[in-house]
Design an enzyme around this catalytic site. Sequence first.
Site, PDB file in Angstrom:
ATOM      1  CB  ILE A  64      59.077  54.404  99.444  1.00 28.88           C
ATOM      2  CG1 ILE A  64      60.562  54.038  99.528  1.00 28.88           C
ATOM      3  CG2 ILE A  64      58.678  55.306 100.613  1.00 28.88           C
ATOM      4  CD1 ILE A  64      61.496  55.228  99.381  1.00 28.88           C
ATOM      5  CB  SER A 116      48.433  52.600  90.924  1.00 27.50           C
ATOM      6  OG  SER A 116      49.240  51.943  89.974  1.00 27.50           O
ATOM      7  CG  ASP A 120      49.553  59.758  84.562  1.00 28.53           C
ATOM      8  OD1 ASP A 120      50.427  60.468  85.114  1.00 28.53           O
ATOM      9  OD2 ASP A 120      49.651  59.364  83.385  1.00 28.53           O
ATOM     10  CG  ASN A 179      55.584  57.689  97.134  1.00 24.23           C
ATOM     11  OD1 ASN A 179      56.663  57.702  97.726  1.00 24.23           O
ATOM     12  ND2 ASN A 179      55.275  56.736  96.245  1.00 24.23           N
ATOM     13  CB  SER A 208      65.567  63.620  97.261  1.00 21.78           C
ATOM     14  OG  SER A 208      66.931  63.239  97.285  1.00 21.78           O
ATOM     15  CE  LYS A 240      61.875  64.056  94.490  1.00 19.82           C
ATOM     16  NZ  LYS A 240      60.474  63.690  94.814  1.00 19.82           N
ATOM     17  CB  THR A 266      63.451  51.639  95.606  1.00 16.79           C
ATOM     18  OG1 THR A 266      64.017  52.832  95.037  1.00 16.79           O
ATOM     19  CG2 THR A 266      63.172  51.862  97.084  1.00 16.79           C
TER      20      THR A 266
END
Length: 245
Positions: free
Chosen positions: A13, A32, A59, A86, A140, A167, A198
Site C-alpha cells: 500500500i 524505507s 526506520d 504508513n 485499521s 491501532k 498484501t
Amino acid sequence: MKTALITGANKSIGLETARQLLQLGYYVYLGSRDLQKGQQAVAQLQSEGLSTVEPLQLDVTDSASIAAARQTLGQKTQALDVLINNAGILGGMVQPASSTDVSLIKQVFETNVFGVIAVTQAFIDLLQASPEPRIVNVTSGLGSLTLHNDPSWKYYAVKGAAYQPSKAALNAYTIMLAYELRDTPFKVNAVDPGYTATDFNHHSGPGSVSDAAARVVKAAVLGPDGPTSQFFSDDNASETGISPW
C-alpha cells in the site's frame, strides 16, 4: 511542487500510495527501513516514468534513523506538505489477550504507535512550513473500540492483544494531535485502507492495493475545507465513510 513523505513505502500500500501521489504531481520521499529496498522501489517507479521520487532511509523504531532522515530531508526541502505514517506491523495472526507475550505487544506498539509519534514530532516543523499540511495515519478498522464491542459487526470475532490495541492507540493519538492543531491549516486524519491483499496478511484480504492507496491519497490531498480529526473507513463505516472510534 508539493512534497510528501511516506513511511514503509517500499512495497504494498505504501508503494502504491507513492505511485498515486506521483501521478498527481507530488514530489515523494519514499521512506524505507532498508535503503536498498527503497532504492529498488524508486527504480521501479522511475521505470514507469514517475521521476519525482527518491528513497529515504527511515526506520520508525530507531531514533537515530529518524533524526538522520529529518536532517537529510531538511537539506532537500524547506517544507513538507504531506506526512503519511504508513509503516506498521501485525505481530502474528493469533494474539490471545490472556497469553500473548508482553514483549510482542511492546514490539507492535513500538512500530504502530511510538514510531508514528516519533516521526510526526521529528518532521512537524517542516510540515508547519507548508501552507496546507496534511498528516495521514494509516490505521485499521480493527482499531475501532465501538465496533469491537458490537456482536453484529462482521469482524467482531477478529480480536488480538497487540495489533488491534495498537491501532486503537494510534487513533487516540490522531485525535489528540488534530485537537492540538485545530486552529491551524493542518488536516490530521486516520485512514483505514481496508482489508487488502498484501504480504501483511498473506494476501488473504479481498481488497486491491490500488483501492487501498486511493483511500489514503484522498485524505492526503484534502482541500482547505476538508475534515480533520476523522477516522475514515469504507469497509467499516456508515455511508459517510467515517467509522466510529
